[in-house]
Design a protein around this motif. Structure first.
Motif, PDB file in Angstrom:
ATOM      1  N   LEU A  77      22.864  15.328 -50.707  1.00  0.00           N
ATOM      2  CA  LEU A  77      23.177  13.911 -50.889  1.00  0.00           C
ATOM      3  C   LEU A  77      21.995  13.031 -50.501  1.00  0.00           C
ATOM      4  O   LEU A  77      21.726  12.021 -51.151  1.00  0.00           O
ATOM      5  N   LYS A  78      21.274  13.426 -49.445  1.00  0.00           N
ATOM      6  CA  LYS A  78      20.080  12.661 -49.049  1.00  0.00           C
ATOM      7  C   LYS A  78      19.040  12.681 -50.172  1.00  0.00           C
ATOM      8  O   LYS A  78      18.426  11.662 -50.479  1.00  0.00           O
ATOM      9  N   ALA A  79      18.846  13.847 -50.786  1.00  0.00           N
ATOM     10  CA  ALA A  79      17.875  13.955 -51.882  1.00  0.00           C
ATOM     11  C   ALA A  79      18.318  13.114 -53.081  1.00  0.00           C
ATOM     12  O   ALA A  79      17.506  12.429 -53.705  1.00  0.00           O
ATOM     13  N   GLN A  80      19.607  13.162 -53.408  1.00  0.00           N
ATOM     14  CA  GLN A  80      20.123  12.360 -54.522  1.00  0.00           C
ATOM     15  C   GLN A  80      19.988  10.872 -54.218  1.00  0.00           C
ATOM     16  O   GLN A  80      19.609  10.077 -55.090  1.00  0.00           O
ATOM     17  N   ASN A  81      20.266  10.494 -52.987  1.00  0.00           N
ATOM     18  CA  ASN A  81      20.140   9.096 -52.587  1.00  0.00           C
ATOM     19  C   ASN A  81      18.688   8.635 -52.703  1.00  0.00           C
ATOM     20  O   ASN A  81      18.418   7.525 -53.169  1.00  0.00           O
ATOM     21  N   ALA A  82      17.755   9.481 -52.308  1.00  0.00           N
ATOM     22  CA  ALA A  82      16.337   9.134 -52.412  1.00  0.00           C
ATOM     23  C   ALA A  82      15.937   8.935 -53.875  1.00  0.00           C
ATOM     24  O   ALA A  82      15.224   7.981 -54.204  1.00  0.00           O
ATOM     25  N   ALA A  83      16.410   9.800 -54.756  1.00  0.00           N
ATOM     26  CA  ALA A  83      16.085   9.683 -56.181  1.00  0.00           C
ATOM     27  C   ALA A  83      16.670   8.392 -56.766  1.00  0.00           C
ATOM     28  O   ALA A  83      15.999   7.690 -57.533  1.00  0.00           O
ATOM     29  N   ILE A  84      17.878   8.051 -56.385  1.00  0.00           N
ATOM     30  CA  ILE A  84      18.508   6.826 -56.885  1.00  0.00           C
ATOM     31  C   ILE A  84      17.784   5.596 -56.328  1.00  0.00           C
ATOM     32  O   ILE A  84      17.601   4.603 -57.043  1.00  0.00           O
ATOM     33  N   THR A  85      17.345   5.661 -55.081  1.00  0.00           N
ATOM     34  CA  THR A  85      16.600   4.555 -54.487  1.00  0.00           C
ATOM     35  C   THR A  85      15.298   4.313 -55.247  1.00  0.00           C
ATOM     36  O   THR A  85      14.917   3.167 -55.502  1.00  0.00           O
ATOM     37  N   VAL A  86      14.623   5.392 -55.637  1.00  0.00           N
ATOM     38  CA  VAL A  86      13.391   5.268 -56.426  1.00  0.00           C
ATOM     39  C   VAL A  86      13.696   4.625 -57.776  1.00  0.00           C
ATOM     40  O   VAL A  86      12.983   3.724 -58.226  1.00  0.00           O
ATOM     41  N   GLN A  87      14.766   5.067 -58.431  1.00  0.00           N
ATOM     42  CA  GLN A  87      15.153   4.484 -59.718  1.00  0.00           C
ATOM     43  C   GLN A  87      15.447   2.996 -59.572  1.00  0.00           C
ATOM     44  O   GLN A  87      15.050   2.183 -60.416  1.00  0.00           O
ATOM     45  N   LEU A  88      16.129   2.629 -58.508  1.00  0.00           N
ATOM     46  CA  LEU A  88      16.456   1.223 -58.273  1.00  0.00           C
ATOM     47  C   LEU A  88      15.190   0.401 -58.061  1.00  0.00           C
ATOM     48  O   LEU A  88      15.040  -0.690 -58.622  1.00  0.00           O
ATOM     49  N   ALA A  89      14.252   0.925 -57.281  1.00  0.00           N
ATOM     50  CA  ALA A  89      12.993   0.212 -57.037  1.00  0.00           C
ATOM     51  C   ALA A  89      12.220   0.027 -58.342  1.00  0.00           C
ATOM     52  O   ALA A  89      11.653  -1.042 -58.594  1.00  0.00           O
ATOM     53  N   GLU A  90      12.205   1.066 -59.179  1.00  0.00           N
ATOM     54  CA  GLU A  90      11.520   0.959 -60.477  1.00  0.00           C
ATOM     55  C   GLU A  90      12.186  -0.088 -61.362  1.00  0.00           C
ATOM     56  O   GLU A  90      11.508  -0.879 -62.023  1.00  0.00           O
ATOM     57  N   SER A  91      13.508  -0.120 -61.370  1.00  0.00           N
ATOM     58  CA  SER A  91      14.240  -1.104 -62.174  1.00  0.00           C
ATOM     59  C   SER A  91      13.957  -2.518 -61.685  1.00  0.00           C
ATOM     60  O   SER A  91      13.751  -3.434 -62.489  1.00  0.00           O
ATOM     61  N   GLN A  92      13.927  -2.699 -60.374  1.00  0.00           N
ATOM     62  CA  GLN A  92      13.651  -4.020 -59.819  1.00  0.00           C
ATOM     63  C   GLN A  92      12.228  -4.459 -60.159  1.00  0.00           C
ATOM     64  O   GLN A  92      11.990  -5.619 -60.481  1.00  0.00           O
ATOM     65  N   SER A  93      11.294  -3.531 -60.102  1.00  0.00           N
ATOM     66  CA  SER A  93       9.906  -3.835 -60.434  1.00  0.00           C
ATOM     67  C   SER A  93       9.784  -4.267 -61.894  1.00  0.00           C
ATOM     68  O   SER A  93       9.098  -5.243 -62.214  1.00  0.00           O
ATOM     69  N   LEU A  94      10.466  -3.556 -62.784  1.00  0.00           N
ATOM     70  CA  LEU A  94      10.447  -3.924 -64.203  1.00  0.00           C
ATOM     71  C   LEU A  94      11.091  -5.288 -64.433  1.00  0.00           C
ATOM     72  O   LEU A  94      10.601  -6.085 -65.228  1.00  0.00           O
ATOM     73  N   ALA A  95      12.166  -5.564 -63.726  1.00  0.00           N
ATOM     74  CA  ALA A  95      12.841  -6.859 -63.870  1.00  0.00           C
ATOM     75  C   ALA A  95      11.921  -7.991 -63.411  1.00  0.00           C
ATOM     76  O   ALA A  95      11.857  -9.048 -64.055  1.00  0.00           O
ATOM     77  N   GLU A  96      11.188  -7.779 -62.334  1.00  0.00           N
ATOM     78  CA  GLU A  96      10.252  -8.796 -61.855  1.00  0.00           C
ATOM     79  C   GLU A  96       9.129  -9.015 -62.872  1.00  0.00           C
ATOM     80  O   GLU A  96       8.730 -10.151 -63.134  1.00  0.00           O
TER      81      GLU A  96
END
Length: 120
Positions: free
Chosen positions: A81-100
Motif C-alpha cells: 500500500l505504501k508503494a501504491q500510495n507513492a505511485a499515486i502521489t507521483v501521478q498527482l504531482a505530475e497532474s498538478q504540474s501539467l495543470a499549472e
C-alpha cells in the motif's frame, strides 16, 4: 483525481484504481469498483448492498502469509500500500504540474489577445 477500489467477480479486492474526471468534471466509477476504502485486511471482500469490507482470508491463509513475510519472500500488505500510495502521489504531482503549465499558457494567450494578438 479520486481513487476507487476494484474487486473481482467474487468481490475480493484486486487493486486501487485512480479515476480522472470526464470532460464535464464528473467521475465515472466502473461497476466493479467502490469509493469505500478497505481496511488493512489480508483478503478484503466487498459487500455492495451494505457497502462494507470484511476479511475473507482463512486462518491458514493468514498464517501462510505471515510465514512468507517473515522469510522475506513477499512484501507485507502495508508495504504494498505504501508503494501504491507513492505511485499515486507521483501521478498527482505530475497532474498538478501539467495543470499549472496549462494555466500559464492560457494566461499568456489572454495577455496576447489583450495586447491586440501580437506575440512577443
Amino acid at each position: 483525481m479520486i481513487q476507487v477500489y476494484e474487486y473481482d467477480e467474487n468481490f475480493i479486492l484486486t487493486n486501487p484504481v485512480p479515476i480522472e474526471p470526464d470532460e464535464d468534471g464528473e467521475y465515472v466509477i466502473p461497476e466493479n469498483c467502490t469509493t469505500v476504502q478497505p481496511p488493512s485486511f489480508v483478503k478484503p471482500m466487498f459487500h455492495p448492498a451494505e457497502k462494507i469490507w470484511t476479511e475473507a482470508a482463512t486462518q491458514e491463509e493468514k498464517k501462510a502469509l505471515e510465514k512468507q513475510i517473515e522469510s522475506g519472500r513477499v512484501p507485507s500488505p502495508v508495504d504494498e500500500l505504501k508503494a501504491q500510495n507513492a505511485a499515486i502521489t507521483v501521478q498527482l504531482a505530475e497532474s498538478q504540474s501539467l495543470a499549472e503549465l496549462e494555466a500559464k499558457m492560457i494566461a499568456n494567450l489572454y495577455l496576447m489577445l489583450a495586447e491586440g494578438g501580437k506575440g512577443e
